[in-house]
Design a protein around this motif. Structure first.
Motif, PDB file in Angstrom:
ATOM      1  N   ILE A  83       0.870  11.178  -3.972  1.00  0.00           N
ATOM      2  CA  ILE A  83       2.224  10.615  -3.996  1.00  0.00           C
ATOM      3  C   ILE A  83       2.102   9.106  -4.202  1.00  0.00           C
ATOM      4  CG2 ILE A  83       4.375  10.283  -2.738  1.00  0.00           C
ATOM      5  CD1 ILE A  83       3.664  12.766  -1.075  1.00  0.00           C
ATOM      6  N   VAL A  84       2.632   8.628  -5.317  1.00  0.00           N
ATOM      7  CA  VAL A  84       2.551   7.208  -5.659  1.00  0.00           C
ATOM      8  C   VAL A  84       3.967   6.673  -5.862  1.00  0.00           C
ATOM      9  CG1 VAL A  84       1.629   5.486  -7.241  1.00  0.00           C
ATOM     10  CG2 VAL A  84       0.319   7.581  -6.780  1.00  0.00           C
ATOM     11  N   CYS A  85       4.378   5.711  -5.038  1.00  0.00           N
ATOM     12  CA  CYS A  85       5.742   5.174  -5.092  1.00  0.00           C
ATOM     13  C   CYS A  85       5.736   3.693  -5.450  1.00  0.00           C
ATOM     14  CB  CYS A  85       6.439   5.367  -3.743  1.00  0.00           C
ATOM     15  SG  CYS A  85       6.636   7.094  -3.273  1.00  0.00           S
ATOM     16  N   ASP A  86       6.483   3.361  -6.489  1.00  0.00           N
ATOM     17  CA  ASP A  86       6.687   1.977  -6.916  1.00  0.00           C
ATOM     18  C   ASP A  86       8.132   1.622  -6.593  1.00  0.00           C
ATOM     19  OD1 ASP A  86       5.706  -0.291  -9.121  1.00  0.00           O
ATOM     20  OD2 ASP A  86       7.857   0.113  -9.154  1.00  0.00           O
ATOM     21  N   THR A 142      13.486 -16.007 -12.048  1.00  0.00           N
ATOM     22  CA  THR A 142      12.899 -15.470 -13.275  1.00  0.00           C
ATOM     23  C   THR A 142      11.564 -14.779 -13.002  1.00  0.00           C
ATOM     24  OG1 THR A 142      11.830 -17.601 -13.750  1.00  0.00           O
ATOM     25  CG2 THR A 142      14.013 -17.222 -14.717  1.00  0.00           C
ATOM     26  N   ASP A 143      11.390 -14.322 -11.780  1.00  0.00           N
ATOM     27  CA  ASP A 143      10.088 -13.780 -11.392  1.00  0.00           C
ATOM     28  C   ASP A 143      10.232 -12.385 -10.795  1.00  0.00           C
ATOM     29  OD1 ASP A 143       7.343 -13.721 -10.875  1.00  0.00           O
ATOM     30  OD2 ASP A 143       7.579 -14.570  -8.880  1.00  0.00           O
ATOM     31  N   VAL A 144       9.272 -11.537 -11.066  1.00  0.00           N
ATOM     32  CA  VAL A 144       9.115 -10.259 -10.379  1.00  0.00           C
ATOM     33  C   VAL A 144       7.707 -10.236  -9.806  1.00  0.00           C
ATOM     34  CG1 VAL A 144       9.021  -7.751 -10.607  1.00  0.00           C
ATOM     35  CG2 VAL A 144      10.723  -9.035 -11.898  1.00  0.00           C
ATOM     36  N   SER A 145       7.584  -9.974  -8.512  1.00  0.00           N
ATOM     37  CA  SER A 145       6.257 -10.009  -7.900  1.00  0.00           C
ATOM     38  C   SER A 145       6.160  -8.989  -6.780  1.00  0.00           C
ATOM     39  CB  SER A 145       5.949 -11.411  -7.352  1.00  0.00           C
ATOM     40  OG  SER A 145       6.896 -11.783  -6.371  1.00  0.00           O
ATOM     41  N   GLY A 146       4.959  -8.512  -6.554  1.00  0.00           N
ATOM     42  CA  GLY A 146       4.711  -7.589  -5.463  1.00  0.00           C
ATOM     43  C   GLY A 146       4.588  -8.323  -4.137  1.00  0.00           C
ATOM     44  N   TYR A 147       4.775  -7.578  -3.057  1.00  0.00           N
ATOM     45  CA  TYR A 147       4.598  -8.156  -1.723  1.00  0.00           C
ATOM     46  C   TYR A 147       4.094  -7.063  -0.778  1.00  0.00           C
ATOM     47  CZ  TYR A 147       9.098  -5.997  -0.496  1.00  0.00           C
ATOM     48  OH  TYR A 147      10.112  -5.098  -0.268  1.00  0.00           O
ATOM     49  N   SER A 148       3.391  -7.473   0.263  1.00  0.00           N
ATOM     50  CA  SER A 148       2.839  -6.527   1.260  1.00  0.00           C
ATOM     51  C   SER A 148       2.155  -5.348   0.577  1.00  0.00           C
ATOM     52  CB  SER A 148       3.958  -6.031   2.187  1.00  0.00           C
ATOM     53  OG  SER A 148       4.548  -7.085   2.893  1.00  0.00           O
ATOM     54  N   GLN A 149       1.350  -5.647  -0.429  1.00  0.00           N
ATOM     55  CA  GLN A 149       0.693  -4.595  -1.193  1.00  0.00           C
ATOM     56  C   GLN A 149      -0.594  -4.128  -0.517  1.00  0.00           C
ATOM     57  OE1 GLN A 149       0.606  -6.863  -4.957  1.00  0.00           O
ATOM     58  NE2 GLN A 149       2.094  -5.416  -5.775  1.00  0.00           N
ATOM     59  N   ILE A 179       0.868   6.278  -1.391  1.00  0.00           N
ATOM     60  CA  ILE A 179       0.610   4.965  -1.989  1.00  0.00           C
ATOM     61  C   ILE A 179       1.966   4.333  -2.284  1.00  0.00           C
ATOM     62  CG2 ILE A 179      -0.369   3.748  -3.967  1.00  0.00           C
ATOM     63  CD1 ILE A 179      -2.457   5.989  -4.143  1.00  0.00           C
ATOM     64  N   PHE A 180       2.174   3.134  -1.762  1.00  0.00           N
ATOM     65  CA  PHE A 180       3.489   2.498  -1.802  1.00  0.00           C
ATOM     66  C   PHE A 180       3.333   1.046  -2.220  1.00  0.00           C
ATOM     67  CE2 PHE A 180       6.748   0.076   0.677  1.00  0.00           C
ATOM     68  CZ  PHE A 180       7.873   0.540  -0.002  1.00  0.00           C
ATOM     69  N   THR A 181       3.958   0.668  -3.332  1.00  0.00           N
ATOM     70  CA  THR A 181       3.859  -0.697  -3.841  1.00  0.00           C
ATOM     71  C   THR A 181       5.255  -1.278  -4.037  1.00  0.00           C
ATOM     72  OG1 THR A 181       1.823  -0.101  -5.013  1.00  0.00           O
ATOM     73  CG2 THR A 181       2.875  -2.172  -5.627  1.00  0.00           C
ATOM     74  N   PRO A 182       5.685  -2.194  -3.171  1.00  0.00           N
ATOM     75  CA  PRO A 182       7.013  -2.814  -3.306  1.00  0.00           C
ATOM     76  C   PRO A 182       6.967  -4.097  -4.135  1.00  0.00           C
ATOM     77  CG  PRO A 182       6.072  -3.375  -1.192  1.00  0.00           C
ATOM     78  CD  PRO A 182       5.033  -2.558  -1.911  1.00  0.00           C
TER      79      PRO A 182
END
Length: 342
Positions: free
Chosen positions: A172-175, A198-205, A230-233
C-alpha cells in the motif's frame, strides 16, 4: 432545543471553521469562545469574515462557566487538551480536534508526539472520531477524539478494502497533497507566501509523519495483524484541501464495487463512477469526501483517490458531525452546505 457549546482555541483555523459552520446550525449556540493570547478581543476582529455574527467575546479558558456548557470543542495545540479535559465537569461532553486522545496506547502517543500522556485514566473512554466507522460508539460517548485530517482522507479510501480483504496489505503506497492551512495558523518562516506560493515539497517523509500512528492503529486492528503503509505527504500552494492517491494491489472493479456498497447510505461520502478521479476543488468548504477508483495499466493494480477539505470534513465538520450524534441530533444537521466552487 438549543445546545450551548464552547470552542476552546477559537483563534485558530479549525476554531474559526467551527464558528462558520455553527452559525447556520439550527440547534447549536456558541456560548463561549476562548483564545488565551487574544482574550478580550471580538471574534470579528480576529477573523473579519465572521464580523456579521453575534458572538461572545474571546476569553481565557479560566473565565468560562462550564456549568452553562453542554459540549466543548477543543481546538487546541497538541498536548493541551489532556490536562484540561480532566478538570471539566463530567456532565460536559468533549470533542477534541487535536491529537491528545487519538492513539489508544499511551506509549504510541509518546512515540509519535514526544509527550507523556497527561490523562491516561481518560484514554480508555475516548472514542476514535471517524464517524462513518464508529457511529454507534460515538452516540454514547462523553469524549470523542477527532482524527487527523490526513488520516481521515486515507482511511476513507482504504478501510472498506482492508475489511473485505481485497488488497495486499504489504503493498500500500499513499501519496498525499495537503493545503497550507493543515500546518496551522502560527507563524512559521517556511510557511511565508514567498516560500510556499510557487513550491510543492514533501514533509515528514520516510515514515516520520505523526498520522502514521493512526494508520498503524486502525489498519492493524482491522486486519488482525500489523499493517504498515508507505505514506508520503506534500504541501501544495493552496489554502485548504487534501487529495490522497493510494496505489494498491487488487482487482480494480472489485475495489470500486466494495467502496460503492460500503458508502451507498453515507450522506457525506461520494463514490464516483469507475474510472473517474476526484479533485480537491469539488469538496472545498464542505463536509463531503469524494472517492474515485482508476485501474492501473498493470493488471491487478488500482489507484484509489480520496479528497476532502482538511478544515471541514477533516476536522471541524467531522467534529460537528460527531457532536450531533453525541447530543442526539440528526447527524447531518447544519452540515449539508454544498461545496464552494470555483
Amino acid at each position: 432545543m438549543t445546545h450551548n457549546v464552547a470552542i476552546l482555541g477559537a483563534s485558530g483555523y479549525t476554531g474559526a471553521e467551527l464558528v462558520r459552520i455553527i452559525a447556520t446550525h439550527p440547534r447549536l449556540r456558541v456560548a463561549a469562545l476562548s483564545a488565551d493570547r487574544k482574550a478580550g478581543q471580538a471574534m470579528g476582529a480576529v477573523f473579519p469574515h465572521l464580523r456579521h455574527l453575534d458572538l461572545p467575546t474571546l476569553t481565557t479558558i479560566d473565565e468560562i462557566d462550564f456549568s452553562q456548557i453542554e459540549l466543548v470543542f477543543c481546538a487546541l495545540p497538541h498536548g493541551l487538551s489532556q490536562a484540561l479535559v480532566k478538570d471539566l465537569p463530567r456532565s460536559v461532553k468533549v470533542v477534541d480536534l487535536g491529537a491528545d486522545f487519538r492513539l489508544r496506547d499511551p506509549a504510541a502517543y509518546k512515540k509519535w508526539y514526544g509527550l507523556d500522556h497527561a490523562a491516561v485514566e481518560l484514554q480508555p473512554e475516548a472514542v476514535y472520531g471517524l464517524t462513518e466507522f464508529y457511529r454507534k460508539q460515538i452516540k454514547g460517548a462523553r469524549l470523542v477524539a477527532g482524527t487527523g485530517c490526513n488520516a481521515a482522507t486515507v482511511q476513507f479510501a482504504l478501510r472498506p478494502l482492508i475489511e473485505a480483504a481485497l488488497i495486499d496489505l504489504d503493498d500500500i503506497v499513499c501519496d498525499l497533497k495537503n493545503g497550507i492551512s493543515g500546518a496551522g495558523r502560527s507563524l512559521k518562516e517556511n510557511m511565508l507566501f514567498a516560500e510556499r506560493s510557487t513550491d510543492v515539497s514533501g514533509y515528514s517523509q520516510g515514515g516520520k509523519h505523526r498520522h502514521l500512528g493512526e494508520f498503524d492503529q486502525e489498519f492493524s486492528l482491522l486486519a488482525g495483524r500489523p499493517v504498515e503503509i508507505i505514506f508520503t505527504p506534500h504541501l501544495v500552494p493552496i489554502n485548504r484541501g487534501i487529495l490522497a492517491s493510494c496505489n494498491v494491489k487488487g482487482d480494480p472493479k472489485a475495489i470500486h464495487a466494495a467502496l460503492a456498497a460500503r458508502y451507498a447510505e453515507e450522506p457525506f461520502i461520494v463514490v464516483l463512477p469507475f474510472g473517474e478521479a476526484p479533485g480537491m476543488g469539488h469538496v472545498m468548504g464542505s463536509n463531503f469526501c469524494h472517492i474515485g477508483v482508476v485501474g492501473d495499466r498493470k493488471p491487478g493494480r488500482a489507484l484509489v483517490v480520496s479528497t476532502l477539505d482538511n478544515l471541514n470534513k477533516g476536522s471541524s465538520g467531522q467534529a460537528i458531525q460527531n457532536a450531533n450524534l453525541m447530543l442526539g441530533l440528526p447527524e447531518t444537521e447544519g452540515l449539508m452546505l454544498a461545496p464552494v466552487f470555483p
